[in-house]
Scaffold this active site. Structure first.
Site, PDB file in Angstrom:
ATOM      1  N   ARG A 101      -5.738 -10.515  31.458  1.00 25.92           N
ATOM      2  CA  ARG A 101      -5.999 -10.906  32.848  1.00 25.92           C
ATOM      3  C   ARG A 101      -6.975 -12.064  32.821  1.00 25.92           C
ATOM      4  NH1 ARG A 101      -7.221  -7.236  38.077  1.00 25.92           N
ATOM      5  NH2 ARG A 101      -4.961  -7.102  37.806  1.00 25.92           N
ATOM      6  N   HIS A 128       1.407 -12.553  38.984  1.00 24.37           N
ATOM      7  CA  HIS A 128       1.048 -11.158  38.668  1.00 24.37           C
ATOM      8  C   HIS A 128       2.350 -10.398  38.364  1.00 24.37           C
ATOM      9  CE1 HIS A 128      -1.269  -7.656  38.304  1.00 24.37           C
ATOM     10  NE2 HIS A 128      -1.706  -7.473  39.535  1.00 24.37           N
ATOM     11  N   GLN A 131       2.653  -6.473  38.336  1.00 22.34           N
ATOM     12  CA  GLN A 131       2.641  -5.891  39.674  1.00 22.34           C
ATOM     13  C   GLN A 131       4.037  -5.940  40.292  1.00 22.34           C
ATOM     14  OE1 GLN A 131      -0.247  -4.571  41.366  1.00 22.34           O
ATOM     15  NE2 GLN A 131       1.428  -3.711  42.567  1.00 22.34           N
ATOM     16  N   ASP A 224      -1.182  -9.136  50.887  1.00 22.61           N
ATOM     17  CA  ASP A 224      -2.178  -9.116  49.809  1.00 22.61           C
ATOM     18  C   ASP A 224      -3.497  -9.585  50.419  1.00 22.61           C
ATOM     19  OD1 ASP A 224      -3.388  -9.034  47.281  1.00 22.61           O
ATOM     20  OD2 ASP A 224      -2.671 -11.034  46.722  1.00 22.61           O
ATOM     21  N   CYS A 264      -0.538  -4.569  46.863  1.00 21.17           N
ATOM     22  CA  CYS A 264      -0.854  -4.318  45.449  1.00 21.17           C
ATOM     23  C   CYS A 264      -2.196  -3.640  45.265  1.00 21.17           C
ATOM     24  CB  CYS A 264      -0.782  -5.621  44.661  1.00 21.17           C
ATOM     25  SG  CYS A 264      -2.053  -6.828  45.082  1.00 21.17           S
ATOM     26  N   ARG A 292       2.740   1.121  38.462  1.00 15.50           N
ATOM     27  CA  ARG A 292       2.217   0.196  37.443  1.00 15.50           C
ATOM     28  C   ARG A 292       2.340   0.827  36.055  1.00 15.50           C
ATOM     29  NH1 ARG A 292      -1.344  -3.798  38.845  1.00 15.50           N
ATOM     30  NH2 ARG A 292      -1.031  -4.386  36.681  1.00 15.50           N
TER      31      ARG A 292
HETATM   32  N1   CP Z   1      -3.156  -4.447  41.801  1.00 15.26           N
HETATM   33  C1   CP Z   1      -3.995  -4.671  40.773  1.00 15.26           C
HETATM   34  O1   CP Z   1      -3.708  -5.435  39.849  1.00 15.26           O
HETATM   35  O2   CP Z   1      -5.152  -3.976  40.836  1.00 15.26           O
HETATM   36  P1   CP Z   1      -6.422  -4.137  39.889  1.00 15.26           P
HETATM   37  O3   CP Z   1      -7.064  -5.456  40.210  1.00 15.26           O
HETATM   38  O4   CP Z   1      -7.313  -2.967  40.240  1.00 15.26           O
HETATM   39  O5   CP Z   1      -5.976  -4.106  38.457  1.00 15.26           O
HETATM   40  N1  NVA Z   2      -4.270 -11.729  44.750  1.00 13.20           N
HETATM   41  C1  NVA Z   2      -5.206 -10.739  44.282  1.00 13.20           C
HETATM   42  C2  NVA Z   2      -4.481  -9.644  43.562  1.00 13.20           C
HETATM   43  C3  NVA Z   2      -5.368  -8.532  43.080  1.00 13.20           C
HETATM   44  C4  NVA Z   2      -4.628  -7.497  42.283  1.00 13.20           C
HETATM   45  C5  NVA Z   2      -6.232 -11.379  43.394  1.00 13.20           C
HETATM   46  O1  NVA Z   2      -5.873 -12.229  42.577  1.00 13.20           O
HETATM   47  O2  NVA Z   2      -7.411 -11.050  43.517  1.00 13.20           O
END
Ligand code: CP
Ligand code: NVA
Length: 307
Positions: A101, A128, A131, A224, A264, A292
């Site tokens: 990430r 993502h 997701q 989102d 998400c 997930r």
């Molecule tokens: N939806 C998602 O990726 O959540 P987290 O940021 O908690 O991993």
């Molecule tokens: N768009 C959001 C998704 C979190 C899972 C972010 O990047 O923070």
């Protein structure tokens, strides 16, 4: 040839469908496949915060018979003293796969180019894809066949989730409408990629500014956060720009009577979605969060078979 999942269109329609089928089977028989038995280790690296991704990768790797090695970037050499490609060269001698990430998509591309083990995008500024496998699995569970479904994404059109919705829905043959403020739209090159894929799968992409037009008659409504990780300094201007884009009960009433709502998570109730919607009967967010686990297990098992 080592396969990676850096963006959603790294999977063909047949591959996406096969991974979703496998995820559904794994959900029923959670401990039935152990491709990481040995045990082999999978590195899961975080530059940004996480709850769902961290837990689902750690639990999923253990379910598959492996050992998760969860690394916080701040406590490693990555990003400070060491490049992504050097990090990958070190890890590939010891782990079966790497999930990361991070911020820039280019970092993931550099890591993938420099390693012999699969690299998985566990969220970047641009995409993502893990997701989206979970979201498509969830939609399939509630709506059946994905091809031909109508999905509306309402809100921040310029972020990782909408970019992944564009590519993954196009791959699945879904009709996707995105409603976003003019200044917060998706990147043109990604829209063009999605339109090209949709032309082959029977799906379609429609960009709109009016949320009511986007959700009219759809099977699925998605939103989102308005303030993604890394954009906290833009919070005030974003809350102002998105004020007309909240998913309310009134907006949901314009969708099909049996429409479902996805997010998400984490969510800001009262901003991108009204509490009565996200906590209401049409919301499937807890299935989505659980999925997930199953989707990533299927993805890892599939990636490990490819080289
Ligand atoms: N939806 C998602 O990726 O959540 P987290 O940021 O908690 O991993
Ligand atoms: N768009 C959001 C998704 C979190 C899972 C972010 O990047 O923070």
């Amino acid at each position: 040839m080592t396969r990676h999942l850096l963006r959603d269109d790294d999977l063909s329609p047949a591959e996406q469908s096969a991974i979703l089928d496998r995820a559904a089977r794994m959900k029923v028989d959670r401990f039935g496949e152990r491709p990481l038995a040995g045990p082999q280790t999978v590195a899961v690296i975080f530059d940004k915060s996480s709850t769902r991704t961290r837990v689902s990768f750690a639990v999923g790797i253990a379910d598959l018979g492996g050992v998760p090695l969860v690394i916080s970037t701040a406590s490693s050499q990555l990003g400070g003293k060491e490049t992504a490609s050097d990090t990958a060269r070190v890890l590939e001698r010891q782990v079966a796969a790497i999930a990361w990430r991070t911020y820039a998509q280019s970092g993931l591309e550099e890591m993938a180019a420099g390693t012999t083990v699969p690299v998985v995008n566990a969220l970047s500024d641009d995409f993502h894809p893990c997701q989206l496998l979970a979201d498509l699995l969830t939609i399939r569970e509630h709506k059946g066949e994905l091809a031909g479904l109508r999905v509306a994404f309402v809100g921040d059109g310029g972020d990782n989730m909408v970019h992944s919705y564009l590519l993954a829905c196009a791959t699945a043959g879904i009709h996707l409408r995105v409603a976003h403020p003019v200044a917060y739209g998706p990147r043109r090159a990604i829209v063009d990629d999605a339109i090209r894929i949709a032309a082959q799968t029977g799906g379609s992409i429609t960009l709109l500014s009016d949320p009511a037009e986007a959700v009219d008659g759809v099977d699925v409504v998605v939103t989102d956060t308005w303030v993604s990780m890394g954009r906290e300094d833009q919070k005030a201007e974003r809350l102002a720009a998105f004020s007309g884009y909240q998913v309310t009960r009134e907006l949901m009433a314009l969708a099909a009577g049996d429409a479902i709502f996805l997010h998400c998570l984490p969510a800001d109730r009262g901003f991108e979605v009204e509490a009565a919607v996200i906590d209401g009967p049409q919301s499937v967010i807890w299935d989505e969060a659980e999925n997930r686990l199953h989707a990533q297990k299927a993805l890892l098992a599939w990636l490990l078979e490819q080289d």
